[in-house]
Design a protein around this motif. Sequence first.
Motif, PDB file in Angstrom:
ATOM      1  N   CYS A 366       0.825  -1.208   0.000  1.00  0.00           N
ATOM      2  CA  CYS A 366       0.000   0.000   0.000  1.00  0.00           C
ATOM      3  C   CYS A 366       0.862   1.262   0.000  1.00  0.00           C
ATOM      4  CB  CYS A 366      -0.925  -0.010   1.213  1.00  0.00           C
ATOM      5  SG  CYS A 366      -1.915   1.484   1.420  1.00  0.00           S
ATOM      6  N   ASN A 367       1.819   1.322   0.940  1.00  0.00           N
ATOM      7  CA  ASN A 367       2.586   2.556   1.127  1.00  0.00           C
ATOM      8  C   ASN A 367       3.647   2.798   0.061  1.00  0.00           C
ATOM      9  OD1 ASN A 367       1.072   2.760   3.429  1.00  0.00           O
ATOM     10  ND2 ASN A 367       2.759   2.467   4.855  1.00  0.00           N
ATOM     11  N   ASP A 368       4.253   1.718  -0.449  1.00  0.00           N
ATOM     12  CA  ASP A 368       5.422   1.892  -1.301  1.00  0.00           C
ATOM     13  C   ASP A 368       5.218   1.471  -2.754  1.00  0.00           C
ATOM     14  OD1 ASP A 368       7.639   2.663   0.745  1.00  0.00           O
ATOM     15  OD2 ASP A 368       6.645   0.954   1.666  1.00  0.00           O
ATOM     16  N   LEU A 369       4.072   0.853  -3.053  1.00  0.00           N
ATOM     17  CA  LEU A 369       3.796   0.496  -4.445  1.00  0.00           C
ATOM     18  C   LEU A 369       2.558   1.204  -4.976  1.00  0.00           C
ATOM     19  CD1 LEU A 369       4.531  -3.337  -4.932  1.00  0.00           C
ATOM     20  CD2 LEU A 369       5.792  -1.376  -5.829  1.00  0.00           C
ATOM     21  N   VAL A 370       1.429   0.997  -4.300  1.00  0.00           N
ATOM     22  CA  VAL A 370       0.155   1.480  -4.844  1.00  0.00           C
ATOM     23  C   VAL A 370      -0.011   2.977  -4.645  1.00  0.00           C
ATOM     24  CG1 VAL A 370      -2.352   1.227  -4.771  1.00  0.00           C
ATOM     25  CG2 VAL A 370      -0.883  -0.781  -4.490  1.00  0.00           C
ATOM     26  N   MET A 371       0.177   3.462  -3.416  1.00  0.00           N
ATOM     27  CA  MET A 371      -0.077   4.878  -3.145  1.00  0.00           C
ATOM     28  C   MET A 371       0.817   5.817  -3.952  1.00  0.00           C
ATOM     29  SD  MET A 371      -2.714   5.297  -1.412  1.00  0.00           S
ATOM     30  CE  MET A 371      -2.496   7.067  -1.202  1.00  0.00           C
ATOM     31  N   PRO A 372       2.111   5.550  -4.103  1.00  0.00           N
ATOM     32  CA  PRO A 372       2.910   6.445  -4.953  1.00  0.00           C
ATOM     33  C   PRO A 372       2.375   6.547  -6.379  1.00  0.00           C
ATOM     34  CG  PRO A 372       4.346   5.072  -3.630  1.00  0.00           C
ATOM     35  CD  PRO A 372       2.963   4.554  -3.423  1.00  0.00           C
ATOM     36  N   VAL A 373       1.854   5.432  -6.900  1.00  0.00           N
ATOM     37  CA  VAL A 373       1.293   5.464  -8.259  1.00  0.00           C
ATOM     38  C   VAL A 373      -0.007   6.257  -8.282  1.00  0.00           C
ATOM     39  CG1 VAL A 373       0.351   4.060 -10.126  1.00  0.00           C
ATOM     40  CG2 VAL A 373       2.397   3.298  -8.892  1.00  0.00           C
ATOM     41  N   LEU A 374      -0.891   6.009  -7.308  1.00  0.00           N
ATOM     42  CA  LEU A 374      -2.186   6.697  -7.290  1.00  0.00           C
ATOM     43  C   LEU A 374      -2.016   8.198  -7.072  1.00  0.00           C
ATOM     44  CD1 LEU A 374      -4.396   4.223  -5.208  1.00  0.00           C
ATOM     45  CD2 LEU A 374      -4.229   4.443  -7.689  1.00  0.00           C
ATOM     46  N   LEU A 375      -1.054   8.562  -6.232  1.00  0.00           N
ATOM     47  CA  LEU A 375      -0.867   9.993  -5.960  1.00  0.00           C
ATOM     48  C   LEU A 375      -0.341  10.745  -7.180  1.00  0.00           C
ATOM     49  CD1 LEU A 375       0.623   9.810  -2.353  1.00  0.00           C
ATOM     50  CD2 LEU A 375      -1.667  10.547  -3.008  1.00  0.00           C
ATOM     51  N   ARG A 376       0.272  10.016  -8.084  1.00  0.00           N
ATOM     52  CA  ARG A 376       0.768  10.657  -9.300  1.00  0.00           C
ATOM     53  C   ARG A 376      -0.297  10.727 -10.402  1.00  0.00           C
ATOM     54  NH1 ARG A 376       5.537   8.590  -7.202  1.00  0.00           N
ATOM     55  NH2 ARG A 376       7.360   9.952  -7.464  1.00  0.00           N
ATOM     56  N   MET A 377      -1.377  10.024 -10.211  1.00  0.00           N
ATOM     57  CA  MET A 377      -2.447  10.025 -11.223  1.00  0.00           C
ATOM     58  C   MET A 377      -3.383  11.200 -10.928  1.00  0.00           C
ATOM     59  SD  MET A 377      -3.143   5.909 -11.391  1.00  0.00           S
ATOM     60  CE  MET A 377      -4.399   6.068 -12.670  1.00  0.00           C
ATOM     61  N   LYS A 378      -3.157  12.300 -11.610  1.00  0.00           N
ATOM     62  CA  LYS A 378      -3.917  13.519 -11.347  1.00  0.00           C
ATOM     63  C   LYS A 378      -5.399  13.357 -11.650  1.00  0.00           C
ATOM     64  CE  LYS A 378       0.030  16.552 -12.204  1.00  0.00           C
ATOM     65  NZ  LYS A 378       0.556  17.700 -12.992  1.00  0.00           N
ATOM     66  N   ALA A 379      -5.725  12.437 -12.553  1.00  0.00           N
ATOM     67  CA  ALA A 379      -7.134  12.256 -12.915  1.00  0.00           C
ATOM     68  C   ALA A 379      -7.955  11.785 -11.722  1.00  0.00           C
ATOM     69  CB  ALA A 379      -7.257  11.266 -14.075  1.00  0.00           C
ATOM     70  N   LEU A 380      -7.316  11.089 -10.766  1.00  0.00           N
ATOM     71  CA  LEU A 380      -8.055  10.593  -9.601  1.00  0.00           C
ATOM     72  C   LEU A 380      -8.323  11.693  -8.579  1.00  0.00           C
ATOM     73  CD1 LEU A 380      -6.216   7.188  -9.018  1.00  0.00           C
ATOM     74  CD2 LEU A 380      -8.397   7.574 -10.179  1.00  0.00           C
ATOM     75  N   ARG A 381      -7.516  12.753  -8.591  1.00  0.00           N
ATOM     76  CA  ARG A 381      -7.681  13.893  -7.681  1.00  0.00           C
ATOM     77  C   ARG A 381      -7.778  13.445  -6.211  1.00  0.00           C
ATOM     78  NH1 ARG A 381     -11.991  17.870 -10.817  1.00  0.00           N
ATOM     79  NH2 ARG A 381     -10.717  18.176 -12.710  1.00  0.00           N
TER      80      ARG A 381
END
Length: 932
Positions: A366-381
């Motif tokens: 969660c902390n080191d794989l998924v969240m860094p990717v999701l936080l970079r996806m601006k479309a998800l806001r």
Amino acid sequence: MLTAPVIVIASFAYVGLLFAIAYYGDKRADEGRSIIANPYIYALSLAVYCTSWTFYGSVGRAATSGIGFLPIYLGPTLMAALWWYVMLRVIRISKQNRITSIADFIASRYGKSQTLGGLVTVIAVVGIIPYIALQLKAISNTFFIVLQYPEIAMPDKHAAPLFLGDNTFYIAMLLAAFTILFGTRHLDATERHEGLVAAIAFESMVKLLAFIAVGLFVTFGLYNGFGDIFERAGKVAQLSGLLTLGGEGGSYAAWASLMFLSMAAIMFLPRQFQLTVVENVDERHLNKAIWLFPLYLFAINIFVLPIAFGGLLRFPGGSVDADTFVLTLPIAEQRPWLALFAFIGGLSAATGMVIVETIALSTMVCNDLVMPVLLRMKALRLTERRDLSGLLLAIRRGAIVLILVLGYLYFYLAGEAYALVAIGLISFSAVAQFAPAIIGGIFWRGGTRTGAVCGLAAGFGVWIYTLLLPSFAKSGWLPITFLSHGLLGAELLRPQQLFGLDGLDPISHCLFWSMLANIGCYVGVSLIKGPGAAEHGQATIFVDALKHSAAAPGSRFWRGSASVNDLQLLVGRFLGPERARDAFAAYARTRGAKSIEALAGDADLVHYAESLLAGAIGSASARVMVASAVEEEPLGLDEVINIIDEASQVLAYSRQLELKSRELEAATNELRGANQRLQELDRLKDDFISTVTHELRTPLTSIRAFSEILNDNPRLDDAQRAKFLGIIIKESERLTRLINQVLDLAKIESGNAEWHTSEIDLREVVEDSITAVSQLLKEGNIEIEMNLPPQAPAILADRDRLLQVMLNLLSNAAKFCDQPGGRIAVSLAQHGHYLRVDVSDNGAGISEADQAIIFEKFRQAGDTLTQKPKGSGLGLAISRQIISHFGGRLWVRSNPGEGATFSFTVPAQPGSAAWTAEADWSPATVVGPRAP
């Protein structure tokens, strides 16, 4: 009889009990009454290291390699001896930086790199999947075996179709459900699960008791103890070599490799890091774990060889898998409840590992794989959403399910090709890749992010090529020619004889090449390109962790401006608005601010907000999120070095102050002690002078009074004159005796007394003293009773001094006796290593107040009877000193109206005449100081 319903109900009941313990532990934690704030619970929780590999696999390995199973437990024992320095440093770093996983630890050390954290997570997940498969295999196989009771049958390999047709898949999903209930019911900024730790500690006791129960049954139930079972095994040719190191027990290289791997595993397995570091509530608990955890390992391994030999003798020819001996031996002997207990113990060992391991891995995913990717996806806001805590929990729960599915797939595809221990060693080799980056990171400032990435990637690549891919080839999922001819047919690229290196077992071979690649790249690349500003700052925090205890050491390396409201909103998105508000309010109270609004948006507050986020999404993602909400002014390397130099100077100055303070405190204590001693000596001096004055005043007064009578009455008749002269002579003799006693006591006190020590007969001393006072006893009409042995052991003492003691005690007793009709009893006896003399009288006894005075003075070294009961004189003080000089004790016991008994002991000479080795005497009736 063991039936399917009984087994299933017992299993679910046990897991339910674990959940109840975890629920109770979490509830107590919420109330602020932690049940794991106990060093014993902490040490027991670390025994999650002992999985089904230990419970079943150690016996299987012992059945094939004898004592070759020991390195897996010797390594952690040796590593535990270094915990006071290495693990303490890791724990303190993690607490200061709110680190929540091993990936977070490595990423935080090297500039809070998201790339590095993601790489560590991938290595951990891929490397631990075989270990999870091991637990699934153990649960599935033992469940099948126990269902066949009273028959013994081994499970068929690949008998069930993939997923829905396989019971192992359902076991994996049940474990996923239990793990979600245990570890992801809510989001905690500290990532601590106190209830889970309590449950794991309970599991550790259950599996230990279950294994010992089977071991006792095999060793003392089926056989007549250790000697019998080893003697029988020694008579079998196939078993005789299992107790040698160089034979079937494994080579020296294999032992060294396994010990290194297990030393790394106890530090760097995600579940061990979770329980040892993240779940630690008090670093002082580590002191207890340093010896208690190795003791646990010793206890759970005592019966490994007896069970292995018992299984080989009971099931010759390999008809039963050695990994199952712990379960099949009770089944073969028709012991259903012992078999069920063994199954529950194995289930406990496996489930404990799976639950803690998947919780740790899900946090990393969660902390080191998924969240860094999701936080970079601006479309998800995501940064605009008010509360992301639900999303974080969903990601972790999904990661738990995915990890267990992958573990099941590995079990299905490759697990049957290996024994339990072999599967575990594959995972041990994977997590050993973390060692250079972590050990180097906490002791070497020169380690860099690029060096760590290159080292981990190189070591992980070698591990995949030399261990993971061969496991698929042996299972038939890759061409077997990959093992025999190498990649693309290149002989030098054979995975288990890489570059022509032959003669090593697969684990040692992988360890050699992977560590060579890992350490070489880590050190080489770090030396080529030095650390940047952020890395340099983090390196200082980690390397100097034991030199400071600041709660926010990282705040020294931040400069900029921030809004308190923005930081609170940011933290609230991930932890929830209410929890964020409570956290900021608590911080405001610690800073002395009246409200959150009164806080300043300084470096300390920014670091505090970042640490709160680090507990939820990891340090690397927290750094990115905080940077998006504040205006940071980047620091150059020169500025960071200056800050470090200033901090070092402050630290050095504080150390000097601390040292001076300690020296001043020590000097003050010495002065205080010296003053107390001077006061005590002054008091003793005054008491001594008072006593001497009192003792001398009486005869001097008598002499003066009777001298005046004689002088004032010259016409006294001869009879009266003779009487008065007799009194004067008697008092003069008493005065002379008192003066001699004072001088004698002064010599003894000053250490200037003369001692003429030799072997003497205490019986003769007692007899001579009685003869010396016989006239005094006759004049007082006092009867004396003697109880002396025919012969007594010799003692080493000064005969004249002991005679002086006896005369003092006899004279004292004569004064206390009822007259006429007085009676004195003298006895001598040996009690253990001492001779004891008792002198008793039938007088009025000594009052409790007087006894208290005597007892208090007897307790003081070098005492003087500054206040004396009637008749005690200075003689008792001298006697006490004499007896103490010869290694004995002198004491008194008395009841008012029942006389008094003065006793002393002196050590006898062993081997002398009349020496006996009788039991030591216990003076149960003695009042006052006890005899030796």
